[in-house]
Design a protein around this motif. Structure first.
Motif, PDB file in Angstrom:
ATOM      1  N   ARG A 150       0.738  -1.256  -0.042  1.00  0.00           N
ATOM      2  CA  ARG A 150      -0.099  -0.004   0.185  1.00  0.00           C
ATOM      3  C   ARG A 150       0.968   1.330  -0.021  1.00  0.00           C
ATOM      4  O   ARG A 150       0.683   2.237  -0.542  1.00  0.00           O
ATOM      5  N   ILE A 151       1.991   1.227   0.845  1.00  0.00           N
ATOM      6  CA  ILE A 151       3.026   2.443   0.861  1.00  0.00           C
ATOM      7  C   ILE A 151       3.349   2.557  -0.438  1.00  0.00           C
ATOM      8  O   ILE A 151       3.595   3.754  -1.073  1.00  0.00           O
ATOM      9  N   ASN A 152       3.960   1.462  -1.120  1.00  0.00           N
ATOM     10  CA  ASN A 152       4.497   1.569  -2.711  1.00  0.00           C
ATOM     11  C   ASN A 152       3.530   2.085  -3.617  1.00  0.00           C
ATOM     12  O   ASN A 152       3.977   2.796  -4.443  1.00  0.00           O
ATOM     13  N   ALA A 153       2.276   1.638  -3.554  1.00  0.00           N
ATOM     14  CA  ALA A 153       1.446   1.924  -4.271  1.00  0.00           C
ATOM     15  C   ALA A 153       0.935   3.623  -4.361  1.00  0.00           C
ATOM     16  O   ALA A 153       0.879   4.369  -5.414  1.00  0.00           O
ATOM     17  N   THR A 154       1.139   3.993  -3.128  1.00  0.00           N
ATOM     18  CA  THR A 154       0.872   5.441  -2.756  1.00  0.00           C
ATOM     19  C   THR A 154       2.184   6.242  -3.072  1.00  0.00           C
ATOM     20  O   THR A 154       1.873   7.330  -3.867  1.00  0.00           O
ATOM     21  N   ASP A 155       3.482   5.915  -2.963  1.00  0.00           N
ATOM     22  CA  ASP A 155       4.411   6.460  -3.464  1.00  0.00           C
ATOM     23  C   ASP A 155       5.291   5.790  -4.435  1.00  0.00           C
ATOM     24  O   ASP A 155       6.235   4.960  -3.981  1.00  0.00           O
ATOM     25  N   LYS A 156       5.132   5.765  -5.587  1.00  0.00           N
ATOM     26  CA  LYS A 156       5.552   5.226  -6.675  1.00  0.00           C
ATOM     27  C   LYS A 156       7.174   5.119  -6.678  1.00  0.00           C
ATOM     28  O   LYS A 156       7.982   4.548  -7.027  1.00  0.00           O
ATOM     29  N   GLN A 157       7.447   6.441  -6.561  1.00  0.00           N
ATOM     30  CA  GLN A 157       8.860   6.913  -6.573  1.00  0.00           C
ATOM     31  C   GLN A 157       9.429   6.144  -5.453  1.00  0.00           C
ATOM     32  O   GLN A 157      10.809   5.602  -5.644  1.00  0.00           O
ATOM     33  N   LEU A 158       9.143   6.179  -4.362  1.00  0.00           N
ATOM     34  CA  LEU A 158       9.606   5.406  -3.318  1.00  0.00           C
ATOM     35  C   LEU A 158      10.022   3.984  -3.668  1.00  0.00           C
ATOM     36  O   LEU A 158      11.036   3.308  -3.483  1.00  0.00           O
ATOM     37  N   SER A 159       8.903   3.142  -4.234  1.00  0.00           N
ATOM     38  CA  SER A 159       8.956   1.778  -4.227  1.00  0.00           C
ATOM     39  C   SER A 159      10.200   1.619  -5.595  1.00  0.00           C
ATOM     40  O   SER A 159      10.419   0.641  -5.554  1.00  0.00           O
ATOM     41  N   ASN A 160      10.327   2.504  -6.575  1.00  0.00           N
ATOM     42  CA  ASN A 160      11.181   2.189  -7.441  1.00  0.00           C
ATOM     43  C   ASN A 160      12.564   2.706  -7.080  1.00  0.00           C
ATOM     44  O   ASN A 160      13.493   2.057  -7.827  1.00  0.00           O
TER      45      ASN A 160
ATOM     46  N   ARG B   8      15.954   0.946   0.403  1.00  0.00           N
ATOM     47  CA  ARG B   8      15.515   0.432   1.913  1.00  0.00           C
ATOM     48  C   ARG B   8      14.166  -0.196   1.530  1.00  0.00           C
ATOM     49  O   ARG B   8      13.728  -1.064   2.294  1.00  0.00           O
ATOM     50  N   SER B   9      13.432   0.681   0.818  1.00  0.00           N
ATOM     51  CA  SER B   9      11.928   0.073   0.402  1.00  0.00           C
ATOM     52  C   SER B   9      12.088  -1.299  -0.098  1.00  0.00           C
ATOM     53  O   SER B   9      11.407  -2.307   0.376  1.00  0.00           O
ATOM     54  N   ILE B  10      13.016  -1.533  -1.158  1.00  0.00           N
ATOM     55  CA  ILE B  10      13.098  -2.741  -1.937  1.00  0.00           C
ATOM     56  C   ILE B  10      13.617  -3.868  -0.733  1.00  0.00           C
ATOM     57  O   ILE B  10      13.125  -5.069  -0.624  1.00  0.00           O
ATOM     58  N   TYR B  11      14.365  -3.526   0.095  1.00  0.00           N
ATOM     59  CA  TYR B  11      15.148  -4.339   0.938  1.00  0.00           C
ATOM     60  C   TYR B  11      13.998  -4.875   1.753  1.00  0.00           C
ATOM     61  O   TYR B  11      14.023  -6.124   2.202  1.00  0.00           O
ATOM     62  N   GLN B  12      13.401  -3.991   2.488  1.00  0.00           N
ATOM     63  CA  GLN B  12      12.166  -4.163   3.377  1.00  0.00           C
ATOM     64  C   GLN B  12      11.118  -5.219   2.775  1.00  0.00           C
ATOM     65  O   GLN B  12      10.976  -6.150   3.468  1.00  0.00           O
TER      66      GLN B  12
END
Length: 780
Positions: free
Chosen positions: A174-184, A188-192
């Protein structure tokens, strides 16, 4: 004597009293749930684990507490609890905090913090979860709870771990969908995300659901391939290899081990995770080789592990290295060496490697015919896996896998002792467990996943090949375009150069007609200079020659006119009969004729010298006075520029070594080199002056010097120097920094070739803004 003993005792007591050091401990409690009573304990308090008020810390505000103790100098060990060892501080991973160690020499203050307490590991996390408002904070707490339930024996609970890991995964998505820049872009997001999925995969693996584990790990591999972290990619491949190992598919385990090894070789040896990745990769390959009955190959990789550095858990690392080496020697049939390494592994106790060591020793003793010893160690290993199932699952392994491996060994050992009932019992246990672990459905699912991943990798390889081929085609096309463009540029430059030469030729033809009566012999020199495509400064040379010849011609004309007047006067005085005056006039006429003769010879010498230096090179070396040659071209270059631009002016300095004498050179060629250097030098100082440099005196210097083996000719200017970016190009053909039409870019290139042909060297030294010095070095 008594006084001496008394003094010694006094000093001793004083030293002991002085050794008492005041130490203040400051502790910040970072848990969500705060506490009033916190105690410090350590070797100074005999590790008291009860609520001893002598070591009760006092509140200082802002969730902090302190206590001041008088302690002896030297090393101390300590930690914190809340009244008993059941409430001692814990690390984030659930392990007990190691003893804090510090050496004290003087009064000091020590600052520490506590992250969590043993009895409130989850209570504190749940409380934090209820208080957390931001999704990122909730995600962190959920992940910590999932890790604690999944990987630590004291808290192991597969259902709870799955629940919290899946809840955290949903929140992460849900966080990644909200903040696509963060997910891409956020590593840290990828590792988590990968870590949470790996928790679920590990739980599936520990429950014996290897197909589901492999499916999740293949998904992680796709994500890791898109990230830039190679260590993360090696870890993902390492986890996949574990699933193939569990399914006894050692061929595929080796394939993925080699895949990880190829990535490992691109890592920087200074990477903090370099040693850990070496250990991971080699462990996969060694296990595959051993199970494929290739112990020599396995031993090569095992020997690479023994001297790795930088492991946080050194005892476990050493236990693993010795156990792996022992397995290799046991597989080779070298039982003595195998047992030596197994015993070294036992010296570094660690449950995971200890049990594998026991199993390895059992097989080695069996190979050596020592049935009782083999049975002893085999049953020790089996007992551990049967009684410590939660411990094994917290490792991410399934205890039934190990039991199914050990049971046939024990069955064989009992059979060797003629205890057939026991042998049948353990053989039946092995068959039952293997049926549950490797049933037809699991094997089919595993094969399907393997096939799909193999197809995906083949598609990736094909896409990579197509992309490389497309790239190569583009490179070839761009290369061809560059070559064609280069040819066109060269053709254009040659055409333009030819046009300039034609214009110069026409101009010189016109000058030739104007100077035909007085510069007859110079015509030949001009023709030869016109034909020489190596001379970029032809116009300057011709103008310089004209200027040099004009001076003696002016003298000749002036004295001829005076003689005409004197001869007229002479006739008049003869008619008058004044022979005294006639003699005076005759003497003046004779003196003038001497001057006319002198300047005529000077003009003749200049013309002959120019013919000698300007005609086409014969290529034959002849003795030449370098000082005369250089000084002559200095004047010619200067007067050539003055002829073109009356406003041009520059200071000329010479420092000529008279000991040089004549040296063997081709004078026409060396003259062209020197002329080119002077022309360039005068050009740059004139340009600098025209740009309005303050307090600037344009100067060109000529220096000659004789050394033991060489003759050195230096032409130096105080212009703007050569830019560093152009320094490597100045001797390249067609490269010029002059504006279009001012130079062909051939002068320095041809000069360089001429000097090289003489066995010499042409060098340049420059400083931007200060000037340039060209140095010709010729052999004697």
């Amino acid at each position: 004597m008594k006084s001496i003993f008394g003094l010694i005792i006094s000093v001793f007591l004083a030293m002991n009293l002085h050794a008492q050091i005041k130490v203040t401990f400051l502790l910040k409690e970072k848990t969500v749930i705060q506490h009033d009573s916190i105690f410090i304990t350590g070797n100074f308090a005999n590790w008291d684990s009860t609520a001893n008020n002598n070591y009760l810390m006092h509140a200082t505000g802002d969730h902090s507490k302190s206590i001041t103790l008088n302690l002896k100098a030297g090393p101390i060990k300590y930690k914190f609890h809340r009244g008993s060892w059941l409430s001692v501080e814990k690390q984030d991973d659930g392990d007990e905090v190691p003893d804090r160690i510090i050496s004290i020499k003087k009064d000091t203050t020590i600052t520490d913090s506590v992250e969590r307490w043993r009895d409130q590991m989850f209570l504190d996390k749940w409380y934090a979860l209820n208080k957390a408002k931001e999704d990122s904070n909730r995600l962190k707490v959920l992940a910590t709870i999932a890790y604690s339930y999944a990987f630590f024996t004291e808290y192991y609970n597969a259902d709870s771990a799955l629940y919290y890991a899946q809840t955290a995964l949903q929140l992460q998505q849900r966080i990644n969908a909200t903040d696509k820049q963060l997910s891409n872009n956020d590593s840290r997001s990828i590792y988590q995300f990968l870590s949470l999925k790996e928790v679920v995969a590990t739980l599936m693996h520990s429950l014996g659901n290897y197909p589901k584990s492999l499916e999740l790990r293949f998904e992680n591999l796709k994500i890791a391939e898109k990230a830039s972290d190679k260590s993360l990619l090696i870890q993902a491949i390492n986890n996949i290899a574990f699933d193939y190992r569990a399914m006894k598919d050692y061929q595929h385990e080796l394939v993925y081990g080699k895949f990880a090894d190829s990535i490992f070789h691109t890592l920087n040896p200074n990477d903090p995770s370099y040693s850990l990745n070496r250990w991971r990769v080699n462990n996969i390959i060694i296990n595959a080789f051993l199970n494929l009955h290739l112990p020599d190959s396995a031993l090569i990789y095992a020997n690479q592990l023994i001297n790795l550095k930088g492991f946080a858990f050194e005892q476990a690392y050493l236990a693993s290295c010795h156990q792996i080496l022992a397995d290799c020697y046991s597989a080779k049939g070298d039982n003595k060496t195998a047992l030596k390494f197994y015993r070294l592994s036992l010296a570094h106790p660690n449950d995971y490697w200890l049990t594998k060591t026991h199993f390895g020793m059992a097989k080695t003793f069996q190979n050596d015919g020592q049935i009782d010893s083999a049975l002893y160690y085999a049953k020790m290993a089996l007992t551990f896996y049967q009684t410590k199932k939660k411990t094994v699952q917290s490792w991410g392994e399934n205890s039934n896998y190990f039991i199914a491996e050990i049971s046939p060994i024990i069955a064989d050992l009992y059979k060797s002792n003629h205890q057939l009932d026991s042998a049948y019992k353990y053989l039946q246990l092995s068959v039952t467990l293997k049926d549950s672990l490797y049933n037809t459905d699991k094997i089919r699912q595993f094969q399907t996943l393997t096939f799909n991943e193999s197809s995906r990798r083949q598609q990736l390889e094909q896409q990579s090949k197509e992309a490389k081929q497309d790239y190569d085609n583009r490179v070839r096309m761009y290369g061809l375009i560059s070559i064609i463009t280069g040819i066109l540029v060269v053709v254009f430059l040659l055409y333009r150069n030819n046009q300039h030469k034609q214009k110069a030729y026409s101009l010189l033809q016109k000058q030739k007609k104007e100077l035909e009566t007085t510069l007859g012999e110079l015509k030949t020199t001009q023709k030869q200079l016109i034909q020489s495509e190596k001379m970029a400064s032809l116009g300057e040379l011709t103008a310089g020659i004209a200027h040099e010849i004009q001076n003696p011609l002016n003298f000749i004309n002036n004295f001829s006119e005076i003689n005409q007047e004197l001869l007229t006067e002479l006739n008049e005085e003869i008619d008058k009969g004044n022979y005294v005056e006639v003699k005076k006039i005759a003497k003046d006429v004779i003196d003038n004729e001497d001057k006319i003769n002198h300047h005529g010879k000077r003009a003749d010498g200049i013309v002959k010298g120019m013919l000698q230096h300007s005609r086409s090179s014969s290529g034959v070396k002849e003795p030449t006075d370098i000082n005369v040659l250089a000084e002559e071209y200095l004047r010619l270059s200067y007067h050539g520029l003055r002829a073109k631009d009356k406003s041009f002016n520059a200071k000329m300095e010479t420092n000529l070594d008279p000991s040089i004498g004549n040296i063997n050179v081709v004078p026409q060629d060396i003259g062209r080199v020197i002329l080119n250097l002077f022309t360039n030098a005068f050009y740059v100082v004139d340009e600098k002056k025209k740009k309005g440099a303050l307090n600037y005196d344009p100067t060109v210097s000529l220096t000659t010097k004789k050394t033991a083996n060489n003759i050195i000719i230096s032409v130096k200017d105080n212009g703007n120097g050569i830019a560093q970016k152009n320094l490597d190009k100045i001797f390249q053909p067609f490269f010029t920094t002059k504006p279009t039409g001012k130079g062909t870019g051939l002068g320095l290139s041809l000069s360089y070739d001429i000097v090289k042909a003489h066995g010499g060297e042409l060098k340049v030294e420059t400083k931007e803004g200060e000037g340039t010095e060209f140095i010709i070095i010729l052999p004697k």
